[in-house]
Enzyme design. Structure first.
Site: not given
Length: 284
Positions: A53, A58, A86, A119
């Site tokens: 994931d 990130y 996302k 997101h």
């Protein structure tokens, strides 16, 4: 480097669509540093994780991509891996979502993604229906096998479905014994949306819960294992993160015991509406 001989975890496959299933237990990449992502993902694959994931936010998808190339070169089949990403808030909108997806796909080095999510709804921006339309195009074009959302409340879901052609396959939300999201999960069941849990351990706060500690001691396992087992028995798709092979292995060792009905009822009583992360209405 991931061993291509590593057996996948015995995680149940949760159907998302008629042709797409996701391993119920995966590996989360939130806050994994980019310069450590290649090593950590390789270790996760070696531990048997086949569901990753990720997200553009990130900032580590290039490192994840390097790990994936190494694994594929070592013999791991692409179809045996499930990869999620996302679209971030600042990229919402039809054209910008398509551009963001291409950036993610290039960083990951993949021809297609298994799952692509919005997101956060960021309802005040008024763009999530347009953003989802871009996801539907990616799905229609075969670049994403399934599409969905993250952090959507019931009102967001119902508004989205007024114009969407494809029901979101999942809604990824904060969920753990202190925040059980029962009303939202009932809406998911009504609409045919699978529930995914981020922050399944409430960012570690659950590890000191005395009642969960007692349950863990009674079963001879860790609190983290109890909570992850609870998620699995609740039918939630869950993806804890870990930074060491030892913790990865412990998080994966949740298929050899079962929580009794009485224990599940006891955990149901721990809900206190506690959020370790942001409320969707507060994310602009």
């Amino acid at each position: 480097m991931a061993s291509t001989n590593a057996s996948p975890l015995p995680a149940p496959a949760v159907p998302l669509t008629s042709s797409v299933s996701i391993p119920q237990l995966g590996f989360g990449l939130y806050k994994v540093p980019e310069d450590e992502a290649e090593t950590i993902v390789g270790q996760a694959l070696a531990a048997g994780y086949r569901h990753l994931d990720s997200a553009a936010l990130y900032g580590n998808e290039a490192g994840v991509g390097r790990a994936l190339r190494t694994a594929f070169d070592g013999g791991l089949a692409r179809e045996d891996l499930f990869v999620t990403s996302k679209v971030w808030n600042d990229d919402q909108g039809y054209d910008s979502t398509l551009r963001a997806f291409e950036a993610t796909r290039n960083d990951l080095g993949l021809d297609y993604l298994d799952l692509y999510l919005i997101h956060w709804p960021c309802a005040a921006r008024g763009l999530y229906t347009e953003t989802y339309r871009a996801l539907e195009k990616l799905h229609d074009d075969g670049l994403v096998r399934a599409i969905g959302v993250s952090n959507f409340q019931p009102a967001h879901l119902r508004h989205l479905l007024e114009s969407a052609d494809v029901v979101p396959a999942v809604n990824q939300v904060e969920l753990h014994p202190w925040l059980q999201q029962r009303e939202l999960r009932e809406v998911h069941a009504e609409l045919g949306i699978a529930t995914e849990a981020w922050s399944p351990l409430a960012r570690g706060r659950l590890l000191d819960d005395p009642e969960l500690t007692a349950i863990a001691a009674a079963h001879g396992v860790s609190v983290a294992q109890v909570v992850l087992r609870w998620h699995l028995q609740e039918g939630t798709i869950v993806f804890p993160k870990a930074s060491t092979p030892e913790r990865m292995a412990q998080n994966a060792d949740v298929f050899g015991f079962t929580l009794e009905k009485e224990t599940m009822r006891h955990i149901a009583g721990l809900d206190r509406g506690f959020r370790s992360g942001s409320h969707p209405d507060d994310v602009a």
